[in-house]
Each structure stands twice: as structure tokens, then as C-alpha cells.
Write a protein that holds these residues in place. Structure first.
Motif, PDB file in Angstrom:
ATOM      1  N   ILE A 132       1.052  -1.424   0.159  1.00 11.94           N
ATOM      2  CA  ILE A 132      -0.120  -0.049   0.020  1.00 11.94           C
ATOM      3  C   ILE A 132       0.813   1.205   0.008  1.00 11.94           C
ATOM      4  O   ILE A 132       0.557   2.295  -0.863  1.00 11.94           O
ATOM      5  CB  ILE A 132      -0.986   0.110   1.337  1.00 11.94           C
ATOM      6  CG1 ILE A 132      -1.958  -1.074   1.182  1.00 11.94           C
ATOM      7  CG2 ILE A 132      -1.628   1.281   1.436  1.00 11.94           C
ATOM      8  CD1 ILE A 132      -2.885  -1.249   2.186  1.00 11.94           C
ATOM      9  N   LEU A 176      -1.721  -3.100  -5.086  1.00  9.15           N
ATOM     10  CA  LEU A 176      -2.111  -4.224  -4.176  1.00  9.15           C
ATOM     11  C   LEU A 176      -2.301  -5.166  -5.003  1.00  9.15           C
ATOM     12  O   LEU A 176      -3.090  -5.347  -5.973  1.00  9.15           O
ATOM     13  CB  LEU A 176      -3.264  -3.616  -3.600  1.00  9.15           C
ATOM     14  CG  LEU A 176      -3.775  -4.165  -2.185  1.00  9.15           C
ATOM     15  CD1 LEU A 176      -2.608  -4.192  -0.959  1.00  9.15           C
ATOM     16  CD2 LEU A 176      -4.826  -3.426  -1.459  1.00  9.15           C
ATOM     17  N   VAL A 208      -3.319   1.872  -5.477  1.00  6.63           N
ATOM     18  CA  VAL A 208      -3.913   2.540  -4.382  1.00  6.63           C
ATOM     19  C   VAL A 208      -3.633   3.976  -4.534  1.00  6.63           C
ATOM     20  O   VAL A 208      -2.498   4.328  -4.558  1.00  6.63           O
ATOM     21  CB  VAL A 208      -3.113   2.077  -3.145  1.00  6.63           C
ATOM     22  CG1 VAL A 208      -3.361   2.755  -1.821  1.00  6.63           C
ATOM     23  CG2 VAL A 208      -3.011   0.491  -3.052  1.00  6.63           C
ATOM     24  N   VAL A 238      -8.995  -2.131  -0.863  1.00  9.85           N
ATOM     25  CA  VAL A 238      -8.250  -2.150   0.354  1.00  9.85           C
ATOM     26  C   VAL A 238      -8.830  -2.756   1.264  1.00  9.85           C
ATOM     27  O   VAL A 238      -8.242  -3.550   2.207  1.00  9.85           O
ATOM     28  CB  VAL A 238      -7.712  -0.567   0.512  1.00  9.85           C
ATOM     29  CG1 VAL A 238      -6.833  -0.679   1.801  1.00  9.85           C
ATOM     30  CG2 VAL A 238      -6.966   0.180  -0.701  1.00  9.85           C
TER      31      VAL A 238
END
Lengths: 225, 435
Positions: free
Chosen positions: B275, B281, B309, B407
Motif C-alpha cells: 500500500i 495491491l 492504491v 483495500v
């Protein structure tokens, strides 16, 4: 045509005089050469734009001789189908591992192989397909000539299904199983001819799914309405 | 699909659905109302609800396994999203992750040959006709190159793109009217569809592999497969074969707590390293994508689903981590404004609630600076239940940003893994390295 074919078959048999056998062999060779020349031209120039003149020239025969072998483009097409089926069956018989496959995979492999074989001649096959839709055409599966070729193929499929039935892999389907498969193959061919996806992969996916679903339905004894 | 004013007799509806199901089965899509089945049981109570879900999810699994491809992929994605689906359904769906139905050898071989012009047997010294794993939208075979390198060859199912699009068309139609729309918003569906579609391009995955091999180089304990462009196309991907065991097999040796903690710490670091340092990711966190050695080394496979990200997400997580016990109202408001900057002031203020919930979530995982708690015991199921509850709030909110969603998914995937490992991790120490 049916009568003519019978003679050829007799000519090939062991009891026939050698001379007749040789003549038939030579005739067979010429026919194959013509078909080969024609297919190469169809693949290059398309079915419509290929003339009989070019075919005979490439086959190394006089144009008049060509008509001794094939009265029309339809006869040529019928011969093509016959050869394809013979080729497909002998491929199946020589393929080392295929006898061990589950029946669904066998059938998949057969249609896949068939499509792969006709890929170079798509244009020709498309033209033949359209012609075959006419009831008066020799290529129509319901016509006498068409039926003979068709039955030869269905018998081959029938023998594969019978084996699977005997081994308890699928429930007894009888002749209808083979007929159903024949119709299914026609449907797949129809899809294939119209398929504009990369490498015609949509047909491949459809073929796989249909066989899987058909197998499930057959095993269950019907669709759960 | 017109609006239904009077409800038609139930029999007709059912029959209609079943006939629709046959058609959809052949074109490769019908999951919409199937998934609705899972959630329909929610009004019913107790045992009955559970039994219903169990039955429905088992049926779905059976049907999905038969169809393979994108439907299965969606099943995986949903099952990775832990909190969304009832636990019973999850258990059934998780089986999909490792036990996908294989393409038979002839189909796989045909796919390979059409893509690369030669059959796998001609191209490799050895090729195993039976796949050893299901992968995103395909399956993986072992092979040995002519030079003797051990590789895995990922082969894609034919016509997968069309099937994905079909599925989503149907899913949109189903969710527009049904209860599912509260769980799967249009924005989420669009996002998931575009991700799955991009996963169908294995060339992209090969460049992801190269990117992560480079990016993760400083983490010595992580291995990422090396792609072989010579034996790869958009639908075939050949890469080095990684060693290691899947989680269940690894756990079966009953590894000592010390190794569990080490592995847990590394997994935790691996996520936050991606991240904050790679800004991208590995977003497919189901256990089948991890391989573990007895010493606690990690092999990471399947880079089909990689998510960029956004800086605001990375900053959000950082600002959570440097906050104390409470998140200042002013700060939370600024974050919400940033995340929902293109939305109405009303939505921005609703967003505040999500930010606060996400902060609660973060605090459970990373104890605030100066807290008396120094290590987090992920084996403690009450923590995991609370995480699930909070993530459910965030995921189910219509306001959830797609960038946040992935995420979150990765985080939930990780904590799920740590929970099963029973790892105790000094998360604060790890996270400080990135602040």
C-alpha cells in the motif's frame, strides 16, 4: 451417385480383379488431386471466384476430364464432405489416447477436430452450407445422396455412444442419441460459420458448455422444469 | 424486463426462471438470481434461515462449479469479501477457491495451440495434462521447459470476456430490482466488472509480475513468479513454479507459535508495504494465492487482480495510524471531504460516518500510539467478529468508494488469514516503519 459408389466399393474389395482395382485406385487418386487443387484455390480466392478451368489446370488435367469426375460443384462438395468424414474417422481411430477419454471429451474432440480441419476452407464450407439448405440439393442431409454420407457418420457416432452405454457411462440413448448429436453438430457448425470472435473461441466455449449441460441433463434423466 | 404490476402466480415465475436458467447456462451466465437466493433467507429466522442459506449456497456452488469461469470468479470475490455473505454460505463458497472444475485436456490443449501455434507437448519437455490448480478465469498446469526450468502454465477458458459481460448484464438486471441492490451498488458492480475484465488479459498479469518482483525485492522472504514471455500470450501465462504449501497443509504440521507469529508479522508487513511503498495491491487475497514454507517464507501467486492504491487512501490509512485514541472531528471531516470531493455536501457529511467506522476498524488492528496494548492476537475470534461487523458497515454503505472497497477486501482477507494462523503480531511496530 449411390450406384456409382457401390461400384467403387466393390472395386476395392479383395475378390475384384486386380486391373479393376488399379483403375479404381487411379480414379480415386485423380479425384483427390482435383479436390486438393480445388480446396487450395477456394482457400486462396474464395469459392465463387474459383473457376473450373483453374481447378483443372492446377490438378493437371483437361477441363473436360474434370466433368467426368464431378458433374457439378455440388458433386465436388459432396466428395469433400465424404473425405472429411473419412479423414475424421481415421484420425479418431489412430489417435492414441482418445479411447480412454470420457465420452463427453471424445465428442468434444471429434467436433473440435472437425472444425479445425475445415478452418482453411471456411468460405467454401459456408457456400456448401447455404446450398445444402435447398431441399433439391444433393447436399441436403435429407436427400438420398446427402443421407448416405450422413448415415455413415452417424453410425460412427452411434458406435461411440454404444460403447459408453455398455460401460454404464451414460444411460441407453439408442439411435436417437446419434441423431441428436448430428443435429447438434449442425447447430455448432452454424454458430461457427457466424462466429466473429478471436479464433472462433466463442464456438469452442459453446461446444464445451452444451456438452457439459447435455451430459448433466442426460444423467439426471431430464431438465428440472 | 417490464415492470410487474400484479404478481403472477408463483409457478409461472419459477418456470420462467428455470427456462431462463437453461438459456443462461448455455450462454454462460445466470448467477444473478442465484445469488439473490443466498440473501433472500434474511427475513426468516434462526435455524430455518441457516438451513435455507446452507441449501441455497450448496446449490449455488454446484451450479457454479459446473459453469466455471467468471461466475466462479465472482463467487471467489464475494467469498473473499468475508463479511458480506452469511458464514454458512461462505463455507460452501470457499470450497470453490481450490476445487474448480477443470477444463478437460482436449479443451486446454486446444486453447494452448490456438494461442501459441504449437501444442504444449511440442513446446515443453514435459507437460502435465491434469491441472494442479484453478486460477483466475483459467487453470494451471505444471510443465518443464526444454531448458529444464519448472514452470506453471496458466490457460484461460475460451470466450471468457463475453461470459463476464453476460454475467454482469444479468447481475445488473437482477440487482436493479432485487434486494441485492443494497449490497452491490452499481458503482461496485462496474468496478468489479472492469477488474475481472482486465484480469482476462494475461499480458497485463505478466507485467504485474515483473512490477511486483521488482517492487518486493527488499522483502527477502517474499517470492513472486518470473514470467516467460516466450510461452505467454493474452490468454496463456507461463511463469516459474513456486514452492511451498497452502495454508491448510501448512497448518497441518502444527507449526510452533513462534513461526506463526513470524509469518503473521510478515504477511502484515507485506500488505502495508504494497500500500505505502508500491502504491499498488495484490487484491485477490484468498488463501489459495499464498504458499508458505516451513521457515515462514511466503510465495505470492496470481497477480491478475492488482489494484492501484490512490494517494488519498494511503494517506487516510497513515492519518489513522498516527491518531491517538480518538480521531479529531476536524480531521475526519477533512478526510471525508477529500474522499467525496465530487459529491454533494450532504454525501460528504454522510461519508463522515464511514470514515469514523473505518477508524474504529483501524484501531482494532493497529493499537493507537501510546496504548497499553502492544500486540494484537488475531487468533482471538472476538476481534475478528468485530472487524467483520465494522467492515460490513463500510462495504454495505452505498457511499463506499470503490478504491476503498478493494483495500478493505485485502485487509479482511489478511485478517482472515492471520485469524486462521492464530498469529500474535506487533502491528504498531510494523506500521511505524511506513509513517
Amino acid at each position: 451417385m449411390a450406384a456409382k459408389k457401390k461400384k467403387t466399393a466393390n472395386g476395392r474389395s479383395k475378390r475384384a480383379p486386380q486391373k479393376a482395382g488399379k483403375r479404381a485406385q487411379k480414379k480415386d487418386k485423380t479425384k483427390k488431386a482435383i479436390l486438393e487443387a480445388a480446396l487450395a484455390l477456394f482457400a486462396k480466392k474464395g469459392f465463387r471466384r474459383t473457376t473450373t478451368k483453374e481447378i483443372s489446370k492446377n490438378a493437371g488435367i483437361a477441363e473436360g476430364t474434370l466433368f467426368n469426375y464431378f458433374g457439378s460443384k455440388e458433386d465436388l462438395a459432396l466428395y469433400f464432405i465424404e473425405q472429411e468424414i473419412a479423414g475424421l474417422i481415421s484420425w479418431y481411430e489412430d489417435e492414441p489416447d482418445i479411447q480412454e477419454f470420457p465420452v463427453v471429451e471424445k465428442l468434444f474432440a471429434i467436433i473440435q477436430r472437425y472444425l479445425e480441419r475445415i478452418t482453411p476452407y471456411e468460405d467454401f464450407v459456408g457456400a456448401v452450407y447455404l446450398r445444402a439448405l435447398q431441399p433439391s440439393s444433393k447436399l441436403n442431409p435429407l436427400s438420398l445422396d446427402g443421407q448416405e454420407v450422413n448415415l455413415h457418420y452417424l453410425k460412427f457416432i452411434r458406435s461411440i455412444l454404444s460403447e459408453a452405454e455398455a460401460e454404464g457411462e451414460i444411460p441407453p440413448l439408442g439411435d436417437l442419441g446419434a441423431y441428436g448429436f448430428g443435429l447438434f453438430q449442425l447447430a455448432i457448425l452454424t454458430h461457427w460459420l457466424q462466429d466473429r470472435s478471436d479464433h472462433k473461441e466463442a464456438t469452442l466455449a459453446l461446444l464445451d458448455r452444451c456438452l457439459t449441460v447435455a451430459n448433466t441433463v442426460i444423467q439426471r434423466g431430464g431438465w428440472e422444469w | 424486463m417490464g415492470m410487474v404490476e400484479r404478481e403472477p402466480p408463483r409457478g409461472t415465475v419459477n418456470r420462467g426462471l428455470r427456462i431462463g436458467k437453461l438459456a443462461a447456462t448455455l450462454t454462460g451466465s445466470y448467477l444473478g438470481y442465484q445469488f439473490q437466493n443466498i440473501l433472500q433467507g434474511e427475513d426468516e429466522d434462526g435455524q430455518r434461515k441457516l438451513a435455507y442459506q446452507k441449501k441455497a449456497s450448496r446449490q449455488i456452488r454446484r451450479e457454479l462449479q459446473q459453469l466455471k469461469g467468471p461466475v466462479m470468479k465472482l463467487g471467489q470475490m464475494l467469498s473473499a469479501q468475508g463479511a458480506l455473505i452469511p458464514q454458512e454460505a461462505l463455507n460452501e463458497l470457499s470450497v470453490l477457491q481450490m476445487h474448480a472444475p477443470p477444463m478437460h485436456a482436449t479443451l486446454a490443449r486446444t486453447q494452448f495451440r490456438t494461442a501459441l501455434g504449437e501444442s504444449p507437448e511440442e513446446m515443453f519437455r514435459e507437460f502435465s495434462a491434469t491441472p494442479f490448480a484453478a486460477a483466475s478465469l483459467g487453470q494451471v498446469h505444471r510443465a518443464v521447459t526444454k531448458k529444464g526450468e519448472e514452470v506453471s502454465v496458466k490457460i484461460q477458458y475460451p470466450a471468457i470476456k463475453t461470459a463476464v459481460k453476460n454475467d454482469f448484464k444479468l447481475l445488473r438486471a437482477a440487482t436493479a430490482a432485487g434486494r441485492l441492490k443494497d449490497y452491490l451498488t452499481k458503482a461496485m458492480l462496474d468496478e468489479i466488472e472492469s477488474i475481472i475484465l482486465s484480469e482476462t488479459d494475461y499480458t497485463r498479469e505478466a507485467s504485474n509480475l515483473a512490477r511486483f518482483r521488482k517492487g518486493l525485492k527488499s522483502l527477502r522472504y517474499v517470492a513472486v513468479p518470473k514470467p516467460f514471455p516466450k510461452y505467454s500470450t493474452d490468454r496463456i501465462l507461463t511463469m516459474t513454479l513456486l514452492e511451498g504449501e497452502h495454508l491448510d497443509d501448512w497448518l497441518a504440521h502444527d507449526p510452533p507459535q513462534k513461526i506463526r507469529n513470524l509469518l503473521g508479522t510478515r504477511l502484515f508487513e507485506l500488505l502495508y508495504f504494497q500500500i505505502h511503498r508500491i502504491n499498488a495491491l495484490h487484491a485477490d487475497p484468498h488463501p489459495g494465492n499464498y504458499l508458505f514454507s516451513r521457515e515462514g517464507d511466503i510465495g505470492l501467486v496470481d497477480f491478475g487482480c492488482v489494484k492501484e492504491v490512490a494517494p488519498e487512501v494511503s494517506n487516510l490509512l497513515k492519518s489513522f495510524a498516527i491518531s491517538g485514541e480518538t480521531l479529531e472531528k476536524k480531521k475526519a471531516k477533512r478526510i471525508a471531504e477529500l474522499l467525496w470531493h465530487s459529491e454533494t455536501p450532504q454525501m460528504q457529511s454522510d461519508g463522515l460516518f464511514i470514515v469514523e467506522t473505518a477508524f474504529e476498524f483501524s484501531k482494532l488492528v493497529i493499537p493507537p500510539r501510546g496504548s497499553h496494548v502492544s500486540k494484537v492476537d488475531f487468533g482471538d475470534s472476538s476481534i475478528f467478529r468485530e472487524l467483520s461487523r465494522l467492515s460490513r458497515i463500510v462495504i454495505e454503505s452505498k457511499l463506499t468508494r470503490p478504491q476503498l472497497l478493494f483495500v478493505f477486501r485485502a485487509e479482511i482477507g489478511l485478517y482472515n488469514l492471520l485469524n486462521r494462523l492464530g498469529a500474535v503480531v506487533d502491528t504498531r511496530a510494523v506500521i511505524e516503519r511506513f509513517l
